[in-house]
Design a protein around this motif. Structure first.
Motif, PDB file in Angstrom:
ATOM      1  N   VAL A  30      22.216 -31.310   6.994  1.00 57.66           N
ATOM      2  CA  VAL A  30      23.053 -32.674   6.935  1.00 57.66           C
ATOM      3  C   VAL A  30      23.841 -32.602   5.735  1.00 57.66           C
ATOM      4  O   VAL A  30      25.138 -33.127   5.871  1.00 57.66           O
ATOM      5  CB  VAL A  30      22.143 -34.063   6.827  1.00 57.66           C
ATOM      6  CG1 VAL A  30      23.019 -35.135   6.646  1.00 57.66           C
ATOM      7  CG2 VAL A  30      21.231 -33.983   8.012  1.00 57.66           C
ATOM      8  N   GLY A  31      23.386 -32.045   4.715  1.00 54.70           N
ATOM      9  CA  GLY A  31      24.215 -32.008   3.651  1.00 54.70           C
ATOM     10  C   GLY A  31      25.434 -31.135   3.688  1.00 54.70           C
ATOM     11  O   GLY A  31      26.822 -31.415   3.177  1.00 54.70           O
ATOM     12  N   ARG A  34      28.131 -32.973   6.181  1.00 53.31           N
ATOM     13  CA  ARG A  34      28.758 -33.864   5.276  1.00 53.31           C
ATOM     14  C   ARG A  34      29.774 -33.341   4.382  1.00 53.31           C
ATOM     15  O   ARG A  34      31.212 -33.757   4.374  1.00 53.31           O
ATOM     16  CB  ARG A  34      27.972 -34.553   4.463  1.00 53.31           C
ATOM     17  CG  ARG A  34      27.072 -35.740   5.232  1.00 53.31           C
ATOM     18  CD  ARG A  34      26.005 -36.440   4.336  1.00 53.31           C
ATOM     19  NE  ARG A  34      25.253 -37.326   5.131  1.00 53.31           N
ATOM     20  CZ  ARG A  34      23.996 -37.880   4.855  1.00 53.31           C
ATOM     21  NH1 ARG A  34      23.668 -37.511   3.471  1.00 53.31           N
ATOM     22  NH2 ARG A  34      23.446 -38.704   5.423  1.00 53.31           N
ATOM     23  N   ARG A  35      29.547 -32.146   3.683  1.00 47.32           N
ATOM     24  CA  ARG A  35      30.567 -31.468   2.989  1.00 47.32           C
ATOM     25  C   ARG A  35      31.716 -30.844   3.901  1.00 47.32           C
ATOM     26  O   ARG A  35      33.044 -30.831   3.427  1.00 47.32           O
ATOM     27  CB  ARG A  35      29.926 -30.291   2.379  1.00 47.32           C
ATOM     28  CG  ARG A  35      29.090 -30.634   1.299  1.00 47.32           C
ATOM     29  CD  ARG A  35      28.118 -29.503   0.683  1.00 47.32           C
ATOM     30  NE  ARG A  35      28.957 -28.532   0.077  1.00 47.32           N
ATOM     31  CZ  ARG A  35      28.676 -27.420  -0.075  1.00 47.32           C
ATOM     32  NH1 ARG A  35      27.065 -26.898   0.240  1.00 47.32           N
ATOM     33  NH2 ARG A  35      29.135 -26.273  -0.803  1.00 47.32           N
ATOM     34  N   THR A  37      32.852 -32.145   6.658  1.00 47.55           N
ATOM     35  CA  THR A  37      33.717 -33.744   6.959  1.00 47.55           C
ATOM     36  C   THR A  37      34.622 -33.921   5.783  1.00 47.55           C
ATOM     37  O   THR A  37      35.688 -34.522   5.933  1.00 47.55           O
ATOM     38  CB  THR A  37      33.078 -34.906   7.314  1.00 47.55           C
ATOM     39  OG1 THR A  37      32.031 -35.332   6.351  1.00 47.55           O
ATOM     40  CG2 THR A  37      32.094 -34.462   8.541  1.00 47.55           C
ATOM     41  N   ASP A  38      34.171 -33.951   4.367  1.00 49.77           N
ATOM     42  CA  ASP A  38      34.937 -34.103   3.284  1.00 49.77           C
ATOM     43  C   ASP A  38      35.910 -33.209   3.260  1.00 49.77           C
ATOM     44  O   ASP A  38      36.988 -33.436   2.850  1.00 49.77           O
ATOM     45  CB  ASP A  38      33.987 -34.282   2.238  1.00 49.77           C
ATOM     46  CG  ASP A  38      34.602 -34.343   0.841  1.00 49.77           C
ATOM     47  OD1 ASP A  38      35.189 -35.597   0.739  1.00 49.77           O
ATOM     48  OD2 ASP A  38      34.587 -33.326  -0.165  1.00 49.77           O
ATOM     49  N   THR A  51      34.362 -35.967  11.561  1.00 49.56           N
ATOM     50  CA  THR A  51      32.818 -35.959  12.114  1.00 49.56           C
ATOM     51  C   THR A  51      32.465 -34.512  12.475  1.00 49.56           C
ATOM     52  O   THR A  51      33.204 -33.746  13.119  1.00 49.56           O
ATOM     53  CB  THR A  51      32.466 -36.899  13.169  1.00 49.56           C
ATOM     54  OG1 THR A  51      33.173 -36.582  14.466  1.00 49.56           O
ATOM     55  CG2 THR A  51      32.783 -38.231  12.859  1.00 49.56           C
ATOM     56  N   THR A  52      31.104 -34.274  12.278  1.00 51.70           N
ATOM     57  CA  THR A  52      30.710 -33.000  12.627  1.00 51.70           C
ATOM     58  C   THR A  52      29.345 -33.423  13.293  1.00 51.70           C
ATOM     59  O   THR A  52      28.573 -34.217  13.136  1.00 51.70           O
ATOM     60  CB  THR A  52      30.275 -32.202  11.508  1.00 51.70           C
ATOM     61  OG1 THR A  52      29.472 -32.947  10.406  1.00 51.70           O
ATOM     62  CG2 THR A  52      31.386 -31.367  10.751  1.00 51.70           C
ATOM     63  N   SER A  72      24.141 -35.215  12.964  1.00 54.45           N
ATOM     64  CA  SER A  72      25.651 -35.566  13.022  1.00 54.45           C
ATOM     65  C   SER A  72      25.924 -35.962  11.480  1.00 54.45           C
ATOM     66  O   SER A  72      25.095 -36.535  10.713  1.00 54.45           O
ATOM     67  CB  SER A  72      26.042 -36.555  13.900  1.00 54.45           C
ATOM     68  OG  SER A  72      25.415 -37.694  13.634  1.00 54.45           O
ATOM     69  N   ALA A  73      27.169 -36.087  11.124  1.00 52.95           N
ATOM     70  CA  ALA A  73      27.574 -36.598   9.956  1.00 52.95           C
ATOM     71  C   ALA A  73      29.156 -37.062  10.022  1.00 52.95           C
ATOM     72  O   ALA A  73      29.844 -36.444  10.630  1.00 52.95           O
ATOM     73  CB  ALA A  73      27.576 -35.323   8.716  1.00 52.95           C
ATOM     74  N   SER A  75      32.542 -38.772   7.506  1.00 51.22           N
ATOM     75  CA  SER A  75      33.216 -38.971   6.429  1.00 51.22           C
ATOM     76  C   SER A  75      33.189 -40.580   6.172  1.00 51.22           C
ATOM     77  O   SER A  75      33.624 -41.036   5.120  1.00 51.22           O
ATOM     78  CB  SER A  75      34.340 -38.254   6.328  1.00 51.22           C
ATOM     79  OG  SER A  75      35.423 -38.896   7.412  1.00 51.22           O
ATOM     80  N   ALA A  80      30.967 -42.643  12.113  1.00 47.84           N
ATOM     81  CA  ALA A  80      29.872 -42.161  12.560  1.00 47.84           C
ATOM     82  C   ALA A  80      29.647 -43.219  13.845  1.00 47.84           C
ATOM     83  O   ALA A  80      28.926 -42.693  14.611  1.00 47.84           O
ATOM     84  CB  ALA A  80      28.931 -42.863  11.225  1.00 47.84           C
TER      85      ALA A  80
END
Length: 249
Positions: A30-31, A34-35, A37-38, A51-52, A72-73, A75, A80
């Motif tokens: 998940v981390g 999130r990276r 998407t950022d 989003t991923t 999922s993740a 930004s 979301a």
């Protein structure tokens, strides 16, 4: 409307961060998502958020051939929610992209007719265009969806950057899973070795105390374990701690 040529926004700092996606060290699936998407929001021209989704492929010989979303993740919280809508219904742009294993995009959600429910949800959140890129490995898929707040804001020339990010992120997720599996196996092996060592010590103590051989000592360990309804290693630890037989019936 033709796209204006967009300048690159890849700085040295971003380049290093993209390269570091593959470092598993303290990362999680998940981390990592999130990276991605950022980084997409910062590196892709016209991208206002991303989003991923990580998808699981069916195992060889499995009865079903369905590809299932797993993690999922996003930004932003609004994005979301867009993913949650699709996952709840089991349909939408990301599902279609996964189905054809190819990029999928919309230049203006206001005139989009393929996904009325989902484009309406996007419009309520100010999304006017999007593009989804797919990355596939032997046992999983990762989708990266970029969103823009203006029609045609996502220059097709930036598709290569999206492909790079999702590929790097997908590889990082795969590496993280392999690392976690290897770490779990190593922990189990260490635990097995430690358990074997304490059982051997307990056997030695019993052999000395009872004047018996190793086979008889092990049989006694098993008998005590069954009598007390305790694991054999727990009994062995007690014997080693007391350096002798515990009180048994």
């Amino acid at each position: 409307m033709p796209h204006a040529e967009a300048p690159s926004v890849i700085t040295n700092e971003l380049a290093v961060e993209i390269a570091r996606l593959g470092v598993v060290r303290d990362s999680s699936e998940v981390g990592t998502l999130r990276r991605v998407t950022d980084l997409a929001e910062r590196a892709v021209v016209g991208c206002a958020g991303a989003t991923t989704v990580r998808w699981t492929l069916p195992s060889p010989g499995a009865a079903t051939t369905a590809v299932k979303p797993r993690l999922s993740a996003a930004s932003h919280p609004d994005l979301a929610e867009l993913i949650d809508v699709q996952l709840a219904l089991g349909e939408g742009p990301i599902f279609d992209a996964v189905s054809v294993r190819a990029p999928l995009s919309c230049e203006d959600t206001l005139s989009e007719t393929r996904w009325p429910v989902h484009t309406a949800a996007m419009l309520r959140r100010g999304v006017r265009c999007f593009t989804t890129t797919v990355y596939e490995t032997a046992d999983m898929l990762v989708t990266l969806t970029l969103y823009g707040v203006m029609p045609s804001a996502l220059d097709p020339g930036q598709q290569a950057m999206a492909a790079l990010l999702v590929a790097q992120g997908g590889a990082a997720v795969s590496n993280t899973r392999e690392y976690d599996d290897a770490h779990r196996t190593a922990v189990q092996l260490r635990q097995a070795v430690a358990a074997r060592a304490v059982v051997d010590q307990a056997k030695g103590i019993l052999m000395h105390a009872l004047g018996c051989d190793a086979e008889t000592a092990f049989a006694e360990l098993r008998r005590i374990s069954q009598t007390r309804h305790m694991k054999l290693t727990a009994i062995a630890q007690r014997i080693v701690a007391r350096n002798g037989l515990p009180d048994v019936p």
